[in-house]
Design an enzyme around this catalytic site. Structure first.
Site, PDB file in Angstrom:
ATOM      1  N   LYS A 157       0.842  -1.200   0.000  1.00 36.40           N
ATOM      2  CA  LYS A 157       0.000   0.000   0.000  1.00 36.40           C
ATOM      3  C   LYS A 157       0.882   1.257   0.000  1.00 36.40           C
ATOM      4  CE  LYS A 157      -2.175   1.994   3.430  1.00 36.40           C
ATOM      5  NZ  LYS A 157      -2.969   2.161   4.627  1.00 36.40           N
ATOM      6  N   ASP A 175      -6.700   1.514   0.925  1.00 35.37           N
ATOM      7  CA  ASP A 175      -6.759   1.735   2.375  1.00 35.37           C
ATOM      8  C   ASP A 175      -8.141   1.317   2.871  1.00 35.37           C
ATOM      9  OD1 ASP A 175      -8.493   3.686   1.557  1.00 35.37           O
ATOM     10  OD2 ASP A 175      -7.654   5.260   2.831  1.00 35.37           O
TER      11      ASP A 175
END
Ligand code: SF4
Length: 269
Positions: A157, A175
């Site tokens: 991420k 997220d």
């Protein structure tokens, strides 16, 4: 007796039917939908509207270059952007390059970021990743995911955020907000962030990929919120297929001010 799920954790895509009516029949698992519930034309229209609403969306983590962006994203795990910004304003004045960060040292980095959760471990990682950048990349942040995820404290991420924001690559950093939207709307259902990432990459038109990540995060933060989606304020309410939506009348499509005030709910990491 089975306890009912809280409203917050209810996930219509994965909810198992049965038992709620008191019936003792064994619940049959509903197959998890993997493909988007939206046609290419609907997806295009969703992102067209987001692009009108926020023509130049910006991330909310303050930074001055690719290195400080990388550090800020590493520090933001399990923390809010506002909390990270408060700590990094002074930290980045003291050190905005890997070399300066190493010279500052772990103890002083720790002093700057003490207000952020898991600060001890994060201070260690910031120093270790600065050392790795100097040793392996001439002090530069690499524009390659495989290289980025080798750095201490950097996961997929974080790498995707840096590749998108610092290098303009068409990545999708999933997220908590994007994961929720992907599943709640049935835009890109998936059990893991990576499945949602792959689903979104497959359906979002190229022309919108540069900003898609920010549009989805901001939509999740300010409109399609975790506890109570604000459907009357939603510009895609007529297209949305979420079971939880409360209206099909879209909000007026007008550009909104870039600086939005974080809500209490936004204080969730
Ligand atoms: S209509 Fe409601 S549920 Fe659908 S995207 Fe908008 S805020 Fe979310």
């Amino acid at each position: 007796m089975a306890r009912p799920k809280s409203k917050e954790s209810f996930d219509p895509e994965n909810e198992t039917p049965g038992r709620r009516d008191g019936c003792n029949a064994k619940p049959r698992p509903r197959p998890v939908r993997r493909s988007s519930r939206y046609s290419p034309a609907e997806v295009h229209e969703i992102f067209r509207r987001f692009s009108v609403q926020r023509p130049e969306p910006k991330g909310e983590l303050e930074h001055v270059n690719a290195f400080t962006l990388l550090v800020a994203v590493v520090l933001s795990a399990q923390a809010t952007d506002a909390g990270v910004n408060k700590a990094t304003r002074a930290l980045f004045k003291a050190a905005e390059t890997p070399r300066a960060m190493v010279e500052l040292g772990e103890t002083r980095v720790g002093d700057y970021i003490r207000t952020i959760g898991l600060w001890r471990n994060k201070a260690k990682n910031v120093i270790a990743l600065s050392q790795a950048l100097i040793r392996d990349h001439g002090g530069q942040v690499p524009d390659d995911r495989d290289e980025l995820i080798k750095l201490p404290g950097v996961g997929r991420k974080t790498a995707n955020v840096v590749l998108n924001m610092a290098f303009g690559q068409h990545t999708m950093a999933v997220d908590t907000h994007i994961f929720r939207i992907g599943n709640r709307l049935g835009l890109a259902p998936g059990k893991t962030p990576e499945q949602v990432e792959q689903g979104l990459l497959k359906i979002i038109p190229d022309e919108y990929m540069r900003h898609a990540h920010h549009w989805l995060i901001l939509h999740g933060r300010y409109v399609c919120k975790a506890r109570k989606p604000d459907c009357p304020a939603c510009v895609i309410a007529d297209i949305c297929k979420a079971d939880v939506k409360t209206t099909s009348i879209p909000a007026p499509l007008v550009p909104i001010a870039p600086l939005e005030t974080a809500t209490t709910e936004d204080q969730q990491p």
